[in-house]
Design a protein around this motif. Structure first.
Motif, mmCIF file in Angstrom:
data_model
loop_
_atom_site.group_PDB
_atom_site.id
_atom_site.type_symbol
_atom_site.label_atom_id
_atom_site.label_comp_id
_atom_site.label_asym_id
_atom_site.label_seq_id
_atom_site.Cartn_x
_atom_site.Cartn_y
_atom_site.Cartn_z
ATOM 1 N N ASP A 129 0.816 -1.226 0.000
ATOM 2 C CA ASP A 129 0.000 0.000 0.000
ATOM 3 C C ASP A 129 0.845 1.269 0.000
ATOM 4 N N ARG A 130 2.188 1.082 -0.075
ATOM 5 C CA ARG A 130 3.155 2.174 -0.158
ATOM 6 C C ARG A 130 3.232 3.026 1.107
ATOM 7 N N SER A 131 2.562 2.641 2.165
ATOM 8 C CA SER A 131 2.535 3.479 3.367
ATOM 9 C C SER A 131 3.638 3.088 4.341
ATOM 10 N N PHE A 132 4.150 4.081 5.053
ATOM 11 C CA PHE A 132 5.139 3.876 6.103
ATOM 12 C C PHE A 132 5.140 5.117 6.977
ATOM 13 N N THR A 133 5.625 4.953 8.206
ATOM 14 C CA THR A 133 5.665 6.089 9.121
ATOM 15 C C THR A 133 7.024 6.784 9.016
ATOM 16 N N PRO A 134 7.093 8.053 9.401
ATOM 17 C CA PRO A 134 8.390 8.737 9.430
ATOM 18 C C PRO A 134 9.391 8.034 10.328
ATOM 19 N N GLU A 135 8.895 7.447 11.433
ATOM 20 C CA GLU A 135 9.782 6.745 12.360
ATOM 21 C C GLU A 135 10.401 5.513 11.691
ATOM 22 N N GLU A 136 9.614 4.799 10.907
ATOM 23 C CA GLU A 136 10.139 3.627 10.210
ATOM 24 C C GLU A 136 11.196 4.020 9.184
ATOM 25 N N ALA A 137 10.914 5.068 8.425
ATOM 26 C CA ALA A 137 11.874 5.523 7.420
ATOM 27 C C ALA A 137 13.158 6.017 8.081
ATOM 28 N N ARG A 138 13.017 6.671 9.211
ATOM 29 C CA ARG A 138 14.201 7.163 9.932
ATOM 30 C C ARG A 138 15.033 5.998 10.459
ATOM 31 N N MET A 139 14.357 4.955 10.970
ATOM 32 C CA MET A 139 15.082 3.794 11.478
ATOM 33 C C MET A 139 15.814 3.083 10.353
ATOM 34 N N LEU A 140 15.160 2.916 9.201
ATOM 35 C CA LEU A 140 15.824 2.267 8.072
ATOM 36 C C LEU A 140 16.994 3.110 7.586
ATOM 37 N N ASP A 141 16.833 4.412 7.596
ATOM 38 C CA ASP A 141 17.917 5.316 7.208
ATOM 39 C C ASP A 141 19.124 5.131 8.127
ATOM 40 N N ILE A 142 18.882 5.011 9.427
ATOM 41 C CA ILE A 142 19.966 4.789 10.391
ATOM 42 C C ILE A 142 20.674 3.472 10.087
ATOM 43 N N MET A 143 19.905 2.426 9.790
ATOM 44 C CA MET A 143 20.499 1.126 9.483
ATOM 45 C C MET A 143 21.387 1.218 8.239
ATOM 46 N N LEU A 144 20.936 1.938 7.230
ATOM 47 C CA LEU A 144 21.745 2.121 6.023
ATOM 48 C C LEU A 144 23.053 2.834 6.353
ATOM 49 N N CYS A 145 22.958 3.839 7.220
ATOM 50 C CA CYS A 145 24.159 4.583 7.630
ATOM 51 C C CYS A 145 25.146 3.686 8.366
ATOM 52 N N LEU A 146 24.639 2.831 9.258
ATOM 53 C CA LEU A 146 25.507 1.963 10.052
ATOM 54 C C LEU A 146 26.173 0.892 9.200
ATOM 55 N N HIS A 147 25.521 0.495 8.109
ATOM 56 C CA HIS A 147 26.075 -0.532 7.223
ATOM 57 C C HIS A 147 26.900 0.054 6.077
ATOM 58 N N ALA A 148 26.928 1.379 5.960
ATOM 59 C CA ALA A 148 27.532 2.002 4.780
ATOM 60 C C ALA A 148 29.031 1.753 4.646
ATOM 61 N N GLU A 149 29.737 1.611 5.757
ATOM 62 C CA GLU A 149 31.191 1.496 5.699
ATOM 63 C C GLU A 149 31.722 0.880 6.989
ATOM 64 N N HIS A 150 32.780 0.069 6.867
ATOM 65 C CA HIS A 150 33.339 -0.538 8.080
ATOM 66 C C HIS A 150 34.798 -0.922 7.881
ATOM 67 N N GLY A 151 35.573 0.001 7.331
ATOM 68 C CA GLY A 151 37.007 -0.228 7.216
ATOM 69 C C GLY A 151 37.407 -1.024 5.988
ATOM 70 N N GLY A 152 38.695 -0.960 5.661
ATOM 71 C CA GLY A 152 39.190 -1.644 4.470
ATOM 72 C C GLY A 152 39.427 -3.124 4.647
ATOM 73 N N GLY A 153 39.431 -3.608 5.892
ATOM 74 C CA GLY A 153 39.780 -4.997 6.132
ATOM 75 C C GLY A 153 38.621 -5.964 6.126
ATOM 76 N N ASN A 154 37.371 -5.487 6.196
ATOM 77 C CA ASN A 154 36.266 -6.442 6.150
ATOM 78 C C ASN A 154 36.259 -7.139 4.788
ATOM 79 N N ASN A 155 35.737 -8.352 4.752
ATOM 80 C CA ASN A 155 35.954 -9.231 3.611
ATOM 81 C C ASN A 155 35.482 -8.652 2.282
ATOM 82 N N SER A 156 34.291 -8.080 2.241
ATOM 83 C CA SER A 156 33.769 -7.584 0.968
ATOM 84 C C SER A 156 34.495 -6.325 0.505
ATOM 85 N N THR A 157 34.879 -5.459 1.442
ATOM 86 C CA THR A 157 35.629 -4.263 1.057
ATOM 87 C C THR A 157 37.032 -4.634 0.602
ATOM 88 N N PHE A 158 37.641 -5.594 1.290
ATOM 89 C CA PHE A 158 38.954 -6.067 0.852
ATOM 90 C C PHE A 158 38.846 -6.728 -0.520
#
Length: 449
Positions: free
Chosen positions: A217-246
């Motif tokens: 139904d395309r609906s979501f709350t601002p709180e949900e979008a903000r939480m997902l945004d935070i998760m994206l930020c936390l997963h965005a980068e984690h150093g050069g040594g993690n397996n996929s970045t290496f």
């Protein structure tokens, strides 16, 4: 192929591929590019991020509180005390990772508009590439889609700065859309579901776009979008040594094209010891929830954790998934931020009791491991302890957990590819010691028996 032939091919798999474990010590091999004390082998230098979890003093590893910084900015400062009207940060974090500095409002607005402009996929791409022969794992489609987008790029082999940035921006923009479309294609093929194909809405943030396309139904709350945004930020980068970045660094060092490098990183992130670990955490937590009658009883929770530690429950590996990290010892800042937002989201809802159970697992697991194994190891909850729980509260299907990780980490992969192009200069080529150093006598076909 008959059964006898199969056996002749497969029955020596272990012996043919085994290396005497004692040799690793005698030749001082850094297995997993790790030193004996668990610290990582220094393989490069970076200005992109710092993952801090311990200090080394007089050659002794000492546990320390975890810190994560992007381009020198502490992640707590970037995501923590923000004004009430600050709703989305992922695009700003991506700008910081790629461009090296925090943007002005004008720069950020322009950056967001460029991302927005790139979301469209080539004509027929969804029908021919996403809906056709959809495999059961979305990560494979993401990798395949990246490789196929190469064919739609007239300058795919261009290594210029302009093309590198343009390619990265297009994938950061398109991957979330490919992910959601693939999810519904997967549901239609394997689960008799409907193929929902919502158009993206221009002007929405990455988090809003994902939820808008995902929800029927395309609906979501601002709180949900903000939480997902935070998760994206936390997963965005984690150093050069993690397996996929290496992996991105290794492939980039060979001077391959950007599409090949990013597709390789997707393959790495899918691994159950890397991004795919969140599935293990969720499955273990489900077993605990089903087995423990009273979630508020510490003794009962600890007793089941003891079964897991003693290889009597869950997958019988003895591992408490969601606890421990290769770098972090006392705390994982990503887990702390994720946990704080999870507490807010769960408060007063049906999920509150489950949240408290996860808190108990986090608190009790180190004690149980010490009691059952007799060894003390600095151990904290990692982000996977709470990430799946957060996604579940938002109604995001488990099949999307690792793909969401990939959509976010594209920003970090791109930043590291850029840095490797400019500063790496040499193909990454570590050494392997041959155990057949003395050679073997060649036998003719007639003499091989």
């Amino acid at each position: 192929m008959d059964e006898e032939q199969k056996i002749s091919l497969y029955d020596n798999f272990q012996s043919v591929n085994s290396v005497d474990a004692s040799k690793y010590d005698s030749f001082d091999v850094k297995r997993g590019l790790r030193n004996a004390d668990g610290t990582g082998v220094l393989a490069g230098l970076t200005n992109i991020s710092n993952v801090h979890g311990y200090v080394v003093s007089d050659s002794v590893k000492i546990a320390d509180e975890g810190h994560l910084s992007y381009r020198g900015y502490d992640v707590y400062d970037l995501l923590g005390n923000q004004p009430a009207d600050k709703r989305y940060s992922f695009e700003e974090i991506t700008y910081l990772l790629l461009m090296g500095e925090l943007p002005t409002q004008t720069q950020l607005d322009r950056f967001i508009s460029v991302i927005d402009e790139q979301r469209e996929l080539p004509d027929g791409f969804t029908a021919s590439m996403i809906m056709r022969d959809t495999p059961p794992d979305i990560m494979n489609v993401l990798a395949r889609s990246i490789l196929l987008l190469y064919a739609y790029d007239d300058d795919a082999e261009d290594r210029s700065v302009h093309h590198e940035i343009h390619t990265a921006m297009s994938l950061i923009s398109r991957l979330p859309r490919i992910m959601v479309l693939t999810y519904y294609a997967q549901q239609a093929r394997y689960n008799n579901g409907s193929m929902i194909m919502h158009r993206f809405i221009p002007g929405q943030s990455t988090a809003e776009t994902i939820l808008s396309m995902l929800r029927p139904d395309r609906s979501f709350t601002p709180e949900e979008a903000r939480m997902l945004d935070i998760m994206l930020c936390l997963h965005a980068e984690h150093g050069g040594g993690n397996n996929s970045t290496f992996t991105t660094r290794v492939l980039t060092s060979s001077d391959t094209d950007p599409y090949s490098a990013y597709a390789g990183a997707i393959g790495s992130l899918k691994g159950r010891k890397h991004g795919g670990a969140n599935h293990q955490v969720l499955a273990m937590q489900k077993e605990i929830k089903d087995a423990v009658k009273n979630w508020e009883d510490d003794d009962e929770v600890a007793a089941y954790l003891a079964k897991i530690v003693n290889k009597q429950a869950y997958d019988k590996t003895g591992l408490v998934y969601g606890m421990g990290h290769a770098v972090y010892t006392k705390s994982d800042p990503r887990a702390i931020i994720c946990k704080n937002f999870a507490a807010e989201l769960a408060q007063g809802t049906e999920y509150e009791a489950e949240y408290k159970l996860l808190e108990s697992i986090e608190r009790l697991a180190p004690e149980v491991i010490l009691r059952e194994k007799g060894t003390k190891k600095d151990m904290c909850a990692n982000i996977d302890m709470y990430s799946g729980f957060v996604y579940s509260m938002m109604g995001i299907p488990e099949a999307l957990f690792t793909p969401l990780f990939a959509c976010a980490r594209m920003s970090g992969w791109a930043a590291h590819r850029f840095e490797e192009i400019v500063s790496g200069k040499r193909i990454i080529r570590p050494a392997y010691k041959s155990m057949f150093a003395n050679g073997r006598d060649y036998l003719t076909m007639e003499d091989r028996g």
